[in-house]
Design an enzyme around this catalytic site. Structure first.
Site, mmCIF file in Angstrom:
data_model
loop_
_atom_site.group_PDB
_atom_site.id
_atom_site.type_symbol
_atom_site.label_atom_id
_atom_site.label_comp_id
_atom_site.label_asym_id
_atom_site.label_seq_id
_atom_site.Cartn_x
_atom_site.Cartn_y
_atom_site.Cartn_z
ATOM 1 N NE ARG A 132 61.250 -8.271 15.242
ATOM 2 C CZ ARG A 132 61.385 -7.895 13.942
ATOM 3 N NH1 ARG A 132 62.379 -7.803 13.485
ATOM 4 N NH2 ARG A 132 60.202 -7.621 13.588
ATOM 5 C CE1 TYR B 286 48.843 20.769 51.846
ATOM 6 C CE2 TYR B 286 50.803 19.643 52.626
ATOM 7 C CZ TYR B 286 49.633 19.652 52.083
ATOM 8 O OH TYR B 286 48.997 18.404 51.944
HETATM 9 C C1 UD1 Z 1 56.265 -5.323 6.844
HETATM 10 C C2 UD1 Z 1 56.515 -5.649 5.311
HETATM 11 C C3 UD1 Z 1 57.800 -5.638 4.529
HETATM 12 C C4 UD1 Z 1 58.126 -4.281 4.662
HETATM 13 C C5 UD1 Z 1 58.286 -3.862 6.247
HETATM 14 C C6 UD1 Z 1 58.685 -2.474 6.333
HETATM 15 C C7 UD1 Z 1 54.587 -7.325 5.420
HETATM 16 C C8 UD1 Z 1 54.502 -8.836 5.233
HETATM 17 N N1 UD1 Z 1 55.795 -7.145 5.427
HETATM 18 O O1 UD1 Z 1 57.163 -6.335 7.540
HETATM 19 O O2 UD1 Z 1 57.579 -6.160 3.348
HETATM 20 O O3 UD1 Z 1 59.393 -4.333 4.186
HETATM 21 O O4 UD1 Z 1 56.867 -3.971 6.796
HETATM 22 O O5 UD1 Z 1 58.975 -1.978 7.710
HETATM 23 O O6 UD1 Z 1 53.789 -6.552 5.376
HETATM 24 N N2 UD1 Z 1 50.341 -5.717 11.719
HETATM 25 C C9 UD1 Z 1 49.105 -5.562 12.334
HETATM 26 N N3 UD1 Z 1 48.534 -6.913 12.384
HETATM 27 C C10 UD1 Z 1 48.813 -7.943 12.203
HETATM 28 C C11 UD1 Z 1 50.312 -7.955 11.385
HETATM 29 C C12 UD1 Z 1 51.054 -6.821 11.538
HETATM 30 O O7 UD1 Z 1 48.217 -4.582 12.381
HETATM 31 O O8 UD1 Z 1 48.347 -9.094 12.195
HETATM 32 C C13 UD1 Z 1 50.969 -4.297 11.567
HETATM 33 C C14 UD1 Z 1 52.063 -4.188 12.698
HETATM 34 O O9 UD1 Z 1 51.523 -3.542 13.713
HETATM 35 C C15 UD1 Z 1 53.053 -3.351 11.760
HETATM 36 C C16 UD1 Z 1 52.547 -3.430 10.402
HETATM 37 O O10 UD1 Z 1 51.455 -4.258 10.601
HETATM 38 O O11 UD1 Z 1 52.819 -1.826 11.859
HETATM 39 C C17 UD1 Z 1 53.736 -4.327 9.936
HETATM 40 O O12 UD1 Z 1 53.785 -5.722 10.532
HETATM 41 P P1 UD1 Z 1 55.220 -6.011 10.651
HETATM 42 O O13 UD1 Z 1 55.012 -7.458 11.399
HETATM 43 O O14 UD1 Z 1 56.146 -5.238 11.689
HETATM 44 O O15 UD1 Z 1 55.950 -6.389 9.423
HETATM 45 P P2 UD1 Z 1 57.431 -6.483 9.101
HETATM 46 O O16 UD1 Z 1 57.910 -7.692 9.508
HETATM 47 O O17 UD1 Z 1 58.123 -5.335 9.511
#
Ligand code: UD1
Ligand code: CA
Length: 502
Positions: free
Chosen positions: A28, A402
């Site tokens: 996003r 220079y």
């Molecule tokens: C996540 C939480 C949600 C919480 C929110 C807070 C989960 C399933 N949900 O949602 O409950 O309220 O954060 O901001 O975790 N990441 C990886 N590898 C992956 C997927 C994600 O390293 O395969 C990392 C992302 O870089 C990020 C974090 O995990 O830093 C969370 O992932 P993101 O997709 O942002 O989760 P949210 O939908 O924001």
């Protein structure tokens, strides 16, 4: 003034490892830059998270990287070389990312803190609160939560009738009743490594996104009968993530409000907090004044009583007590106490102004020492030079540093007077107490106390305008002046001589 440092960590606050989840795409953001590398307040999103967990002094810090991994790894090597990047080849969810990290730490035992890499407002105090709550309750896993006005898009904390945490449900998987819950998952968890490892081995991808959710670990541990807790952050801002540029701008504003709030409480006057931006890595002394449009970035420090702005940017600069910097742009410059800069000065790296020195309007400096009380008041370029004390550099002087191949140094002694429009062709030195005549091109050294003159003698061609521009406004003006002079018996139509110095 940095707002993320808190009291020193007590030994019982130690965690065995910190795992930062930072492999996600950040779709996003719509950016070629991985999400966690976007910046606010002088650090990347990732940098803020690392700063918030730094006081834990964890045994190991692992950062899960994936999307844009080369860039993230390079950044990590700069900001926290001790951190270990672990690659998640495919982004199969936060639970999968955690599993990849724990696989890289096979011997890890004891408490491990897992944190999303996109929570830039997280503070060390809040992390310490989570650690304390976890210890006090003797839980196997504790999740950081917050009560927010708008929980849209976030995981909801499901508690039972007794208030015990039962599960985390992602919005897209939640029932209407669960969606009404305003307590949300911050994405920061502290738990026992072995228990988490065990639960991660059992999670599936049976959800709307088909991903392995770390949040499912909590429900699995509850089902096992393990003690699980939730710690509500005092300031809900702390837990806000950052998923697109609008959220990034909002987080940046919140962070800046915090920094300026801390500064004002410590005795700094901020005239207009809406147009003043200060990185978390800067420091400002009491009774300093930040005028509207001031930006302090990087390692900039401003001592007490200094006045900065309006409309001034300082990057990695050092400003001494009671100095003033008005409408200027300064990079890596050291501005001494009581020195004055601007309006409209451009100070580049290596600039060092001693106490009481002055750099004025439309002056550019680079790699130059300006001695005590010396002045470069107007329209000059000063590069690669040493200027002694009490010297004056006349308007429109250029330090010609220079030759098209290499840069050369100019030395100007104490109490020197450089005449306006002097070209100092480096390498050259002007001795103590020497003068240069206005308009001179100085190509060889000037001894102390000498007056250097290097310019063509002036020649006045009498009557040229009347002959060559007859009838012009200039010719008429000259005629009028001549007749007036004749009438008053003071005939100045003849040349009055040339340079009186020669
Ligand atoms: C996540 C939480 C949600 C919480 C929110 C807070 C989960 C399933 N949900 O949602 O409950 O309220 O954060 O901001 O975790 N990441 C990886 N590898 C992956 C997927 C994600 O390293 O395969 C990392 C992302 O870089 C990020 C974090 O995990 O830093 C969370 O992932 P993101 O997709 O942002 O989760 P949210 O939908 O924001
Ligand atoms: Ca997120």
């Amino acid at each position: 003034m940095t707002q993320e440092r808190s009291a020193p960590t007590s030994p019982e606050a130690r965690v065995a490892a910190v795992v930062v989840l930072a492999a996600g795409q950040g779709t996003r953001m719509r950016s070629a830059t991985p999400k966690v590398l976007h910046t606010l307040g002088g650090r990347s999103l990732l940098g803020h998270v690392l700063a918030a967990v730094e006081p834990l002094d964890a045994g190991a810090t692992v950062v899960v990287v994936g999307a844009g991994r080369a860039m993230v790894e390079e950044h990590l090597a700069q900001v926290l070389p001790a951190a270990v990047p672990v690659v998640q080849e495919e982004q199969r969810g936060s639970g999968h990312a955690a599993a990849v990290a724990l696989d890289a730490l096979p011997d890890l035992e004891g408490p491990v803190l897992l944190v999303n890499g996109d929570a830039p407002l997280l503070r060390a105090d809040t992390v310490a609160g989570l650690v304390a709550a976890h210890r006090a309750a003797g839980s196997v896993l504790t999740v950081l939560t917050a009560e927010v006005d708008d929980p849209t898009g976030l995981g909801r904390i499901v508690r039972d009738a007794d208030g015990a945490v039962r599960a985390i449900v992602e919005e897209r998987d939640a029932t209407d009743e669960q969606r009404a819950i305003r307590e949300i998952n911050a994405g920061v968890y502290l738990g026992d490594a072995a228990a988490i490892r065990r639960a991660l081995g059992r999670i599936d991808a049976d959800n709307d996104q088909g991903e392995q959710y770390f949040t499912d670990v909590l429900g699995l541990l509850v089902d096992e009968g393990a003690p699980v807790g939730g710690h509500v952050a005092e300031d809900p801002d702390d837990v806000l993530g950052c998923n697109d540029r609008a959220e990034l701008a909002a987080r940046r504003r919140t962070l800046n409000d915090r920094v300026l709030g801390d500064l004002m409480r410590s005795g700094v006057t901020v005239i207009d907090p809406l147009t003043t931006w200060v990185d978390v890595t800067c420091s400002v002394g009491p009774d300093a004044v930040l005028e509207p449009g001031t930006q302090l970035r990087g390692t900039t420090s401003v001592a007490s009583g200094a006045v900065i702005g309006p409309d001034t940017t300082l990057v990695d600069a050092e400003v001494g007590e009671s100095a003033s910097v008005v409408r200027s742009h300064c990079l890596g410059a050291v501005i001494g106490p009581e020195a004055t800069v601007g309006p409209f000065s451009y100070l580049r790296p290596g600039t060092r102004l001693a106490r009481g020195a002055k750099v004025g309007a439309f002056v550019e400096t680079k790699n130059v020492e300006v001695g005590e009380d010396s002045k470069v008041p107007h329209l000059s370029y000063v590069g690669d030079a040493t200027i002694g004390r009490g010297a004056n550099i006349g308007a429109a002087t250029v330090f010609v540093n220079y030759d098209g191949v290499a840069k050369h140094h100019t030395t100007v002694g104490d109490h020197v007077r450089i005449g306006s429009d002097t070209m100092l062709v480096a390498p050259v030195s002007v001795g103590d107490g020497a003068y240069t005549a206005a308009g001179s091109v100085i190509t060889s050294d000037v001894p102390p106390g000498a007056m250097a003159v290097s310019r063509a003698p002036q020649r006045n061609v009498a009557g040229w305008v009347r002959r060559r521009r007859p009838g012009s406004a200039a010719a008429k003006a000259a005629d009028a002046a001549e007749s007036q002079a004749q009438a008053s018996g003071n005939d100045r139509s003849e040349p009055t001589g040339t340079d009186h110095d020669q």
